[in-house]
Design a protein around this motif. Structure first.
Motif, short mmCIF file in Angstrom:
data_model
loop_
_atom_site.label_atom_id
_atom_site.label_comp_id
_atom_site.label_asym_id
_atom_site.label_seq_id
_atom_site.Cartn_x
_atom_site.Cartn_y
_atom_site.Cartn_z
N GLY A 7 -1.41 5.66 -61.27
CA GLY A 7 -0.06 6.26 -61.21
C GLY A 7 0.61 6.98 -60.18
N THR A 8 1.81 7.11 -60.09
CA THR A 8 2.17 8.02 -58.91
C THR A 8 2.91 9.26 -59.43
N ARG A 9 2.50 10.33 -58.92
CA ARG A 9 3.28 11.69 -59.29
C ARG A 9 4.66 11.91 -58.83
N LEU A 10 5.32 12.01 -59.83
CA LEU A 10 7.01 12.22 -59.56
C LEU A 10 7.32 13.75 -60.05
N GLY A 11 7.37 14.80 -59.49
CA GLY A 11 7.88 16.01 -59.98
C GLY A 11 6.65 16.51 -60.89
N GLY A 12 7.01 16.57 -62.23
CA GLY A 12 6.05 17.23 -63.24
C GLY A 12 5.60 15.97 -64.06
N ARG A 78 -2.01 3.83 -70.66
CA ARG A 78 -1.04 4.83 -71.24
C ARG A 78 -0.06 5.28 -70.67
N ARG A 79 1.11 5.49 -71.03
CA ARG A 79 2.13 6.11 -70.65
C ARG A 79 1.86 7.74 -70.39
N VAL A 80 1.85 8.48 -69.24
CA VAL A 80 1.81 9.67 -69.04
C VAL A 80 3.04 10.59 -68.62
N LEU A 81 3.10 11.57 -69.64
CA LEU A 81 4.39 12.38 -69.37
C LEU A 81 3.73 13.68 -69.06
N ARG A 82 4.37 14.46 -68.29
CA ARG A 82 3.91 15.76 -67.80
C ARG A 82 4.97 16.83 -67.62
N CYS A 83 4.52 18.27 -67.76
CA CYS A 83 5.22 19.26 -67.39
C CYS A 83 4.45 20.37 -67.34
N PHE A 94 14.45 24.83 -72.46
CA PHE A 94 14.23 23.41 -72.40
C PHE A 94 13.95 22.80 -70.88
N ALA A 95 13.42 23.80 -69.92
CA ALA A 95 13.11 23.60 -68.70
C ALA A 95 11.96 22.75 -68.68
N ALA A 96 10.94 22.92 -69.42
CA ALA A 96 9.66 22.21 -69.12
C ALA A 96 10.00 20.86 -70.04
N LEU A 97 10.92 20.86 -71.11
CA LEU A 97 10.98 19.46 -72.02
C LEU A 97 11.59 18.58 -70.95
N HIS A 98 12.61 19.28 -70.16
CA HIS A 98 13.38 18.15 -69.28
C HIS A 98 12.57 17.54 -68.15
N ALA A 114 24.32 11.82 -82.41
CA ALA A 114 24.17 13.31 -82.37
C ALA A 114 22.95 13.90 -81.54
N GLN A 115 21.80 12.93 -81.64
CA GLN A 115 20.73 13.27 -80.98
C GLN A 115 20.90 13.13 -79.52
N ARG A 116 21.50 12.24 -79.21
CA ARG A 116 21.67 11.82 -77.62
C ARG A 116 22.68 12.98 -77.04
N ARG A 117 23.66 13.30 -77.88
CA ARG A 117 24.69 14.44 -77.22
C ARG A 117 23.76 15.81 -77.26
N ALA A 118 23.12 15.95 -78.17
CA ALA A 118 22.45 17.33 -78.30
C ALA A 118 21.38 17.43 -77.21
N LEU A 119 20.72 16.33 -77.10
CA LEU A 119 19.71 16.11 -75.92
C LEU A 119 20.23 16.37 -74.61
N LEU A 120 21.09 15.54 -74.29
CA LEU A 120 21.57 15.51 -73.07
C LEU A 120 22.60 16.95 -72.50
N GLY A 121 22.97 17.39 -73.77
CA GLY A 121 23.69 18.61 -73.36
C GLY A 121 22.67 19.77 -73.24
N ALA A 122 21.57 19.76 -73.85
CA ALA A 122 20.57 20.65 -73.49
C ALA A 122 19.97 20.68 -72.09
N PHE A 123 20.13 19.52 -71.62
CA PHE A 123 19.59 19.28 -70.11
C PHE A 123 20.75 19.25 -69.01
N GLY A 124 22.03 19.72 -69.63
CA GLY A 124 23.16 19.86 -68.68
C GLY A 124 23.69 18.65 -68.28
N CYS A 125 23.44 17.47 -68.99
CA CYS A 125 24.03 16.02 -68.58
C CYS A 125 25.26 15.47 -69.34
#
Length: 942
Positions: A7-12, A78-83, A94-98, A114-125
């Motif tokens: 894999g390649t590390r991109l941010g977290g 496996r797909r690896v997601l990190r924070c 939600f800094a780490a979740l982002h 509703a889920q999309r709006r809530a999630l993107l809103g939490a991330f400021g998107c």
């Protein structure tokens, strides 16, 4: 275990791809943790909790283990997601979740509105402003959105979530991860948490698995130090091991801090290294919020060694109450137990001491010195720590401290006291004298790098000729002990030449130091030069043990009878200190009086071990191991060699460590473990110039010949053995002493490959060189060689002559090999009854030594004689030879417990556990703890 990355590390986050990267470097001492992580991340659907928390103090390597697990998971699709949590983002919702979900955000378009709006809103998107972070319905939608995204991703391929530094992760992200973890049971989603401390975030409750990441055990810690670009040696290495206490980050940082510095500045009476900026940021961060009174209390405790702690508590308590200790305990810096204060980690103590000013530290040390008036040794050290200027009163007190420590056998402590006394000495002559006395003590402690440093300070302190001559002697000894052979001789031989006539005692000491170098190099030019110098020194000058050693080492095949008589005279005298016994034992060994050598060297080792502060001596240890090996005490030789190898690595005694590796490799080969023997002997000679280390290289070729024979490569076996002698009409030994002991093996290998005449020429040349001057051991080898190469008429007579000398019983393996070959010869001539007798005697020895290849050959010959040989189970016989304590330790080690964990159960030190295991391995016919479970079989369950 070696993990691989794809894999390649991109941010977290780790975004997996199709390519496979090179394997990561092995992580020292974490086999059990890596195995558990591998099982966890590669099990797609599990019945138990999907969360595993790695718990441990700062610097223990949790992030490294998480990286390895992530790479292993990525390598298996496996797909690896990190924070990673950060102190500065703890209040950002939600800094780490982002961080973790950023790679999945392009897939958010498929979420329910509703889920999309809530999630993107939490991330400021989102275009609309997000609701407050504590809005529960909105938080539920955000958590559901995270769950949906991860479940959808897991439907395509398994997902591993990695959250490092969870103690600093914002509360909203932790809630979301805990929400997901409670709802993905049975799905291919797993979560790894890295948490500082011993408690996971409370949001995860108790429904998760724990993996404590404890400090490394002693062997793993030493491997970490050995892997550094500038591996520390001597006192520095010991201080780093003690101060780091198994913390991998501390081991690396402290080794870096001490790299390239002959004598790093130490702090505190315990001689701790100052912390690097990185370590300070990790271990001193909790000091900032403490009150001045609490910090003062901690400083008094940090300035004290363990024996001084009651005085430190008394001094600190004089200016305050127990609330200060409670604050320190609440901050996780100390534990207060039964009136004792214990720092939670040695680095916390170092951080406390290092963050104080010199004035504050001086005040603490003076207060402790006042309270320790009934302990002059501790008082002297505290007074020394409280001053920067020369002070003869304090220096004299330290000299008295050194004298008391020396009488107790505490060579390291005494040398350190004299070194500090020299630093505080106003007079140059006194400073030089104290440094030279410290050299003697540091030599007895087996620390050549320290000796070299101390000797180097003499020239700056004085121009006295006698003192400078002594400093040159010590420098030569130190150089020789660390493989710098030519540099050592460039100091020692000119000194001996200059003083042979006007100061023969000094010349003899110089030649005594040079003798082992001449032996190691095997260079005839050096040896002949030394013999000419010895001829100028009367035999009654200097110490008798130095006379014996130097003359025997330079010419072991000369007037052996006179040297043995001299040895007996030396032994008849009353002096039996460890140094004298060691020198006489080494002389006995080189003269092939092996039984006496084992006795003298063993007595010297017992004297050192009887004084707990004396420590181990690698030079003595490797000499004793070599003598024990030749005398057939193989189990004792294994343990002694392993201990010598460890101590040599700690103290920079390179030549002693390599000699100990030779003993270990020879035992491995003789017990049939060809691969391990090859690896060990390759390590022993790595980086050694054959022209400057002929003794070691001759022995290495012999071990490699054993390995070649085990593997059936007899042409290579003969080539290696033939290389121990020069080519030409008069073959000479490559090494004037070590080469001759391969004559028997050379002859046997020659018969196997049809080179009888060539081997006979080597043997004849050896006979001409040593005619009438051979020891019983050399006679055993030459008679064996002659018997193997002889025609039928003479062979029996030669075999009988080889076996007929009672002195040959000192070397049971070598004698048993002759019995085996004689038995083979008798059987082939159908003298079956006589063959059975010789073969049975040989088999008994091989079984006792666990020399499996020779045991199997002898058993096959006996079967050919019509004798039914019990099919021996070597492991079972090995188990029977274990003591109850060794069996208990082996069983616990077979379960995967570390030496430290076993020691905690049995109330023993980790080093003691390691010592018992090294005695256990050869008895079981194995080489490492990974083989214990199979070797113990049904007895392996504690």
């Amino acid at each position: 275990m070696i993990f691989e990355s794809s894999g390649t590390r991109l941010g977290g986050a780790m975004v997996t791809g199709g390519e496979q990267a090179p394997p990561m470097t092995e992580i020292c001492g974490r086999d059990a943790e890596l195995s558990r992580l591998r099982d966890f991340v590669l099990t797609s659907r599990r019945e138990g909790p999907p969360t595993l928390a790695l718990l441990g103090e700062a610097g223990t390597g949790k992030s490294t283990l998480l990286d390895a697990a992530a790479q292993e998971a990525a390598a298996h699709g496996r797909r690896v997601l990190r924070c990673t949590g950060h102190e500065g983002e703890r209040e950002i919702a939600f800094a780490a979740l982002h961080q973790m979900l950023t790679p999945l955000l392009p897939e958010a378009a498929g979420l329910p509105d509703a889920q999309r709006r809530a999630l993107l809103g939490a991330f400021g998107c989102a275009e609309t402003a997000p609701r407050a972070a504590d809005d529960r319905p909105e938080r539920l939608l955000i958590n559901l959105a995270a769950l949906t995204l991860l479940s959808d991703a897991a439907a395509r391929r398994p997902v591993l979530l990695v959250a490092d530094d969870a103690q600093w992760t914002d509360a909203c992200s932790l809630d979301a991860l805990a929400f997901v973890a409670r709802r993905v049971t049975g799905e291919p989603v797993t979560l790894l948490l890295g948490v500082r401390g011993d408690t996971a975030p409370r949001r995860f409750g108790t429904d998760f698995a724990r993996l404590p990441v404890r400090p490394l055990d002693d062997r793993a810690a030493e491997r970490v130090l050995d892997a550094q670009p500038h591996a520390p040696r001597g006192p520095l290495r010991e201080r780093i091991l003690r101060q780091a206490d198994g913390n991998p980050l501390a081991l690396v940082e402290l080794a870096r801090a001490g790299a390239g510095v002959p004598s790093p500045r130490l702090v505190g009476p315990a001689g701790a290294l100052p912390l690097t900026e990185r370590l300070e940021s990790v271990f001193a961060e909790r000091l900032a919020g403490l009150s001045p009174q609490t910090r003062r209390f901690l400083l008094y405790a940090a300035a004290a060694d363990a024996p001084d702690m009651p005085a430190a508590l008394l001094a600190a308590s004089a200016s305050g109450g127990p609330d200060a200790w409670s604050a320190a305990e609440g901050a996780g810096l100390v534990r207060v137990e039964s009136g004792r204060v214990v720092f939670r980690h040695p680095l916390v103590r170092s951080a406390v001491y290092g963050s104080a000013s010199f004035g504050e530290r001086r005040q603490a040390h003076l207060a402790l010195a006042d309270l320790l008036s009934d302990d002059p040794d501790r008082q002297a050290w505290h007074r020394a720590a409280a001053t920067l200027a020369p002070d003869e009163d304090i220096a004299a007190a330290l000299v008295r401290t050194a004298g008391r420590a020396r009488r107790r056998g505490g060579y390291r402590v005494a040398a350190a006291a004299l070194e500090r006394a020299a630093e505080l000495s106003p007079d140059g002559q006194a400073r030089a004298r104290r440094l030279l006395d410290a050299c003697d003590l540091a030599m007895n402690a087996g620390e050549p790098l320290w000796v070299e440093k101390l000797a180097g300070g003499v020239a700056a302190a004085t121009d006295d000729e006698a003192m400078l001559r002594s400093a040159t002697l010590w420098t030569g000894w130190a150089l020789a002990a660390t493989t710098r052979q030519k540099a050592a001789l460039s100091h020692l031989l000119p000194l001996a030449d200059e003083t042979a006539d006007r100061a023969p005692e000094s010349a003899l000491v110089a030649l005594g130091h040079a003798a082992i170098i001449a032996y190691n190099t095997g260079d005839e030019t050096y040896r002949q030069h030394m013999l000419r110098l010895l001829a100028r020194i009367p035999v009654d000058v200097g110490n008798d043990h130095e006379q014996l050693w130097t003359r025997a080492c330079c010419d072991p095949h000369g007037d052996r009878a006179a040297l043995l008589a001299f040895l007996r005279d030396c032994l008849a005298r009353s002096e039996r200190d460890a140094e004298r016994l060691t020198v006489l034992g080494a002389g006995a060994w080189i003269l092939d009086d092996t039984t006496v050598a084992v006795r003298l060297l063993g007595e010297a080792m017992e004297q050192l071990n009887a004084v707990t502060t004396a420590g181990s001596n690698a030079t003595l240890g490797q000499a004793l191991a070599l003598a024990q090996f030749e005398a057939g005490a193989w189990e004792a030789a294994w343990s002694c060699a392993e201990d010598a190898r460890r101590v040599a690595a700690e103290n920079g005694l390179d030549m002693a460590g390599r000699a100990a590796m030779y003993v270990t490799s020879a035992l491995l080969a003789l017990r049939g473990q060809a691969g391990e023997a090859r690896e060990m002997i390759d390590r022993a000679v790595a980086g050694v110039d054959p022209a400057q280390g002929r003794a070691l290289w001759v022995r290495a070729r012999w071990v490699r010949a054993l390995v070649a024979a085990l593997e059936g490569n007899h042409p290579l076996e003969y080539e290696l053995l033939r290389g121990l002698f020069t080519v030409g009409p008069e073959p000479n030994p490559v090494h004037y002493h070590a080469s001759y002991y391969a004559l028997g093996d050379l002859a046997a290998a020659a018969v196997r490959v049809g080179k009888r005449q060539d081997a006979a020429e080597v043997l004849a040349a050896a006979r001409r060189r040593l005619d009438g001057r051979m020891s019983p051991r050399l006679l055993l080898h030459t008679r064996r060689a002659e018997a193997v190469l002889a025609d039928d008429e003479r062979a029996a007579e030669l075999f009988e002559a080889a076996l007929g000398d009672p002195a040959a019983e000192q070397w049971p393996f070598e004698r048993a090999v002759v019995q085996l070959e004689y038995g083979q010869w008798l059987r082939r001539r159908r003298r079956t009854g006589e063959a059975r007798t010789e073969l049975s005697r040989a088999l008994t020895v091989f079984e006792q030594l666990n020399a499996r290849p020779w045991e199997e050959r002898t058993s096959a010959e006996l079967r050919a004689c019509g004798v039914t040989v019990r099919g021996g189970d070597g492991a079972s016989r090995g188990i029977e030879r274990l003591t109850p304590q060794q069996l208990q330790i082996a069983r616990l080690a077979a379960t995967g417990l570390t030496n430290r964990q076993i020691g905690e159960r049995l109330l023993l030190s980790a080093r003691t556990i390691g010592f018992h295991l090294y005695q256990t391995y050869p008895k079981l016919g194995i080489t490492n703890r990974a083989q214990l479970r199979d070797a113990l079989g049904d007895t392996g369950t504690p």
